[in-house]
Design a protein around this motif. Structure first.
Motif, short mmCIF file in Angstrom:
data_model
loop_
_atom_site.label_atom_id
_atom_site.label_comp_id
_atom_site.label_asym_id
_atom_site.label_seq_id
_atom_site.Cartn_x
_atom_site.Cartn_y
_atom_site.Cartn_z
N VAL A 10 0.86 -1.35 -0.06
CA VAL A 10 -0.06 -0.05 0.19
C VAL A 10 0.75 1.21 -0.12
O VAL A 10 1.86 1.44 0.77
CB VAL A 10 -1.07 0.26 1.35
CG1 VAL A 10 -1.60 1.27 1.14
CG2 VAL A 10 -1.87 -1.19 1.18
N SER A 11 0.75 2.25 -1.08
CA SER A 11 1.34 3.27 -0.92
C SER A 11 1.02 4.31 -0.01
O SER A 11 0.13 4.10 0.50
CB SER A 11 1.45 3.96 -2.24
OG SER A 11 0.17 4.55 -2.66
N PRO A 12 1.87 5.29 0.31
CA PRO A 12 1.66 6.49 1.06
C PRO A 12 0.20 6.97 0.90
O PRO A 12 -0.36 7.80 1.77
CB PRO A 12 2.66 7.31 1.05
CG PRO A 12 3.93 6.44 0.69
CD PRO A 12 3.29 5.48 -0.36
N ASP A 13 0.04 7.42 -0.55
CA ASP A 13 -1.38 7.63 -0.88
C ASP A 13 -2.63 7.01 -0.82
O ASP A 13 -3.75 7.02 -1.49
CB ASP A 13 -1.12 8.62 -2.20
CG ASP A 13 -0.83 7.65 -3.25
OD1 ASP A 13 -1.01 6.48 -3.18
OD2 ASP A 13 -0.60 8.07 -4.70
N GLY A 14 -2.30 5.68 -0.45
CA GLY A 14 -3.61 4.54 -0.41
C GLY A 14 -3.77 3.86 -1.54
O GLY A 14 -5.00 3.41 -1.50
N ARG A 15 -2.86 3.82 -2.66
CA ARG A 15 -3.15 2.95 -3.76
C ARG A 15 -2.21 1.62 -3.53
O ARG A 15 -1.19 1.62 -2.60
CB ARG A 15 -2.63 3.52 -4.84
CG ARG A 15 -3.38 4.83 -5.30
CD ARG A 15 -3.02 5.23 -6.63
NE ARG A 15 -1.73 6.00 -6.57
CZ ARG A 15 -0.98 6.43 -7.64
NH1 ARG A 15 -1.49 6.11 -8.80
NH2 ARG A 15 0.16 6.98 -7.76
N VAL A 16 -2.87 0.60 -4.13
CA VAL A 16 -2.33 -0.69 -3.74
C VAL A 16 -1.18 -0.98 -4.89
O VAL A 16 -1.68 -0.69 -6.45
CB VAL A 16 -3.39 -1.92 -3.76
CG1 VAL A 16 -2.79 -3.23 -3.70
CG2 VAL A 16 -4.33 -1.61 -2.71
N LEU A 17 -0.21 -1.75 -4.88
CA LEU A 17 0.93 -2.10 -5.81
C LEU A 17 0.48 -3.45 -6.00
O LEU A 17 0.44 -4.09 -4.94
CB LEU A 17 2.15 -1.90 -5.14
CG LEU A 17 3.35 -2.34 -6.20
CD1 LEU A 17 3.63 -1.49 -7.33
CD2 LEU A 17 4.61 -2.26 -5.28
N TRP A 18 0.23 -4.06 -7.00
CA TRP A 18 -0.22 -5.30 -7.22
C TRP A 18 0.26 -5.85 -8.61
O TRP A 18 0.64 -5.21 -9.58
CB TRP A 18 -1.74 -5.37 -7.07
CG TRP A 18 -2.55 -4.58 -7.97
CD1 TRP A 18 -2.68 -3.24 -8.17
CD2 TRP A 18 -3.28 -5.08 -9.30
NE1 TRP A 18 -3.65 -2.86 -9.04
CE2 TRP A 18 -3.98 -4.06 -9.91
CE3 TRP A 18 -3.48 -6.30 -9.79
CZ2 TRP A 18 -4.56 -3.76 -11.05
CZ3 TRP A 18 -4.55 -6.08 -11.17
CH2 TRP A 18 -4.91 -5.02 -11.44
N PHE A 19 0.25 -7.21 -8.84
CA PHE A 19 0.65 -7.82 -10.01
C PHE A 19 -0.28 -8.69 -10.79
O PHE A 19 -1.21 -9.32 -9.93
CB PHE A 19 1.79 -8.88 -9.55
CG PHE A 19 2.49 -9.74 -10.67
CD1 PHE A 19 3.59 -8.82 -11.47
CD2 PHE A 19 2.27 -10.86 -11.01
CE1 PHE A 19 3.92 -9.78 -12.39
CE2 PHE A 19 2.69 -11.64 -12.01
CZ PHE A 19 3.71 -10.99 -12.71
#
Length: 562
Positions: A335-344
């Motif tokens: 989860v990034s600092p701005d609340g987005r999800v890093l996913w594959f």
């Protein structure tokens, strides 16, 4: 910079954004099989990659044959740890093997190491901070909720946050259950130098938990099953002693979901959660990828953030035309600092491939070309990826079309990067300035010079201008350009413009200590798209210059032209 058979990326010190018209996305190798690392040898494998705060990075590499490897830490272009070295923090011991590797936001290396030459060979593995032991096998556990004389055993998974804390999943030897290998999930705090100052057991085998009154049987021994944030919150997958619906996910000791419960997808319950993957944001955001009870393995896995469905097998992946998600592999999420999800995800269709996403933004995919290679396969487990949202950097492992394996760094939405800022190891007479200033070494005014850029990074626009601040008033400055990066003490500063540098323009600092170019930056060294050029100011400081040389340099800007 150390010599290699291929040009490795040089260390980046800080970040400076240009305006949106100058935003660029650059992809470069940090380490690659075939590189030669002095003191270690020719790289035969790249095993993990991690990012630190600012612009630091760490790659665990392997040299030698698969049956007789030697591993090492290649960090910011220097070898910091290697198997076979003596361990100064443990007298008489040598490093036998490196397992898990991590680097925290303060730049400390957190590693699971096995040593040779320790007094008890049965207690040779532990968690180390910058080479100093924090917790080792056989050490007594000091957590108050653990029975007396409980000892730490093997390390199964480790996560770090930015508060000098480590989340460690370990085997424990509990005298209450002699002969059994139990598990404990611990929050451990260190003093910054490896000294253990706090121990807390969050979960242990046979611990009763939740409103269902079940007992902990196992925490899956993989890093993707545990998550940790700077607030000290812990998100974990728990497998319990129960005949059915026995796996649940907990935030600290509060239940989040359990097998068999209704999911956010209408009409579907949660399925088998033993392979669930979790991530935890700075503000307690809960991201998870888990299976739904669809009865169809082709469309049962989905990604959620705080109970909201983000992606599911069968969906169209963002940024890809005419394709459907076929799976998520055994990939990590963040989860990034701005609340987005890093996913594959992997997908089919005319543009079939695989790639990493940040929210609904496709960051990188197979088929992307850079320099002399094209990405053919992207790896996706926790050791193969890291994301630093503060500096907008993303690192991952991939296989390339020439057969090599590489750790790649993606800088996105970054127009220019500061390099050769004040550094105690390089400022000639310890004339450092505050790291947050992103300036050069201190001059006679007590400050350092900062270099800024404005305009576009597009070669055709030809309007990039440079401006320096913090120069002694009235002094002469020479703007330099080079396509060969360096980092070496020079006069009272650090020279970042390497061999063959040329000068762009001479100017005079005004009363405020500022001077700028009147000609485009492309004039001195005409760039080509994809080329990195270093820009720097060399200026006179004939008064009371700290080191007495009479001149100094600004921090440099590395511009990635497009």
């Amino acid at each position: 910079m150390l010599a290699c058979t291929r040009s490795l990326a040089f260390a980046l010190v800080a970040t400076l954004l240009l305006d949106s018209t100058g935003a660029a996305q650059t992809l470069r190798p940090l380490a690659r099989t075939g590189d030669v690392i002095p003191g270690l040898g020719t790289v035969s494998g790249v095993e993990s990659v991690d990012l630190a705060g600012g612009d630091g990075w760490l790659v665990r590499v392997r040299t030698g044959a698969a049956w007789n490897p030697q591993r090492g830490h290649w960090r910011d272009g220097a070898l910091t740890l290697r198997e076979g070295q003596t361990m100064s923090a443990v007298p008489g011991a040598t490093l036998l093997s490196i397992a898990d590797s991590d680097i925290d936001h303060a730049g400390r290396e957190l590693t699971t190491l096995t040593l040779a030459g320790v007094p008890n060979p049965q207690h040779d593995t532990g968690v180390y901070v910058d080479g100093a032991p924090m917790v080792v096998e056989g050490q007594s556990c000091g957590a108050t909720s653990i029975p007396a004389n409980t000892k730490y055993g093997a390390v199964q998974a480790v996560r770090a946050n930015g508060q000098d804390e480590v989340l460690a999943l370990m085997i424990i030897e509990d005298p209450t259950y002699p002969g059994e290998d139990l598990q404990g999930l611990f929050v451990l705090r260190h003093d910054g130098a490896g000294g253990l100052v706090y121990e807390e057991a969050r979960w242990t085998t046979y611990q009763q938990f939740g409103p269902w009154g079940m007992l902990v049987q196992e925490i899956p021994p993989r890093p993707e099953a545990i998550a940790f944030n700077d607030a000290g919150q812990v998100l974990v997958v728990i497998d319990a002693f129960a005949p059915d619906d026995d796996t649940a996910i907990y935030l600290d000791h509060f239940p989040v979901i359990r097998e068999g419960q209704a999911s956010p997808v209408t009409g579907l319950a949660w399925g088998d959660l033993r392979e669930a993957v979790v991530a935890l944001g700075a503000n307690g955001e809960i991201a998870l990828r888990a299976r739904l009870d669809t009865g169809d393995p082709a469309n049962d896995e989905a990604l959620f953030l705080d109970g909201v469905l983000l992606a599911r097998e069968g969906d169209a992946p963002p940024g890809v035309s005419n394709g459907s998600i076929t799976g998520f592999a055994q990939s990590a999420i963040e989860v990034s600092p701005d609340g987005r999800v890093l996913w594959f995800a992997e997908w089919d269709g005319p543009e079939a491939g695989a790639g990493w996403f940040l929210g609904d933004e496709l960051l990188v995919r197979t088929g992307r070309a850079f320099a002399d290679a094209t990405i053919t396969e992207i790896e996706s487990d926790a050791a193969s990826v890291d994301f630093d949202g503060a500096s907008r950097r993303f690192a991952f492992l991939a296989r390339l079309d020439d057969g090599s394996r590489a750790a790649l760094l993606l800088d996105f939405d970054r127009g220019a990067r500061v390099a050769c800022a004040s550094d105690l190891a390089l400022c000639p007479c310890a004339n450092v300035t505050a790291a947050a200033d992103r300036a050069g070494c201190a001059n006679s005014g007590g400050a350092g010079a900062v270099l800024f850029a404005s305009g576009s990074l597009a070669v055709g626009a030809d309007d990039l201008a440079l401006r320096a601040e913090g120069v002694p008033a009235g002094q002469t400055g020479l703007f330099l350009a080079s396509d060969q990066p360096a980092a070496q003490p020079f006069r009272d500063g650090i020279l970042c413009a390497g061999a063959g540098f040329t000068w762009l323009e001479i100017g005079f600092a005004d009363a405020s200590g500022a001077l700028g170019t009147t000609s485009p930056a492309t004039l001195a060294l005409p760039p080509t798209p994809g080329q990195d050029v270093v820009y720097q100011l060399w200026y006179r400081d004939p008064g009371l210059s700290p080191c007495g040389s009479g001149s100094n340099t600004s921090a440099a800007l590395v511009v990635s032209w497009r």
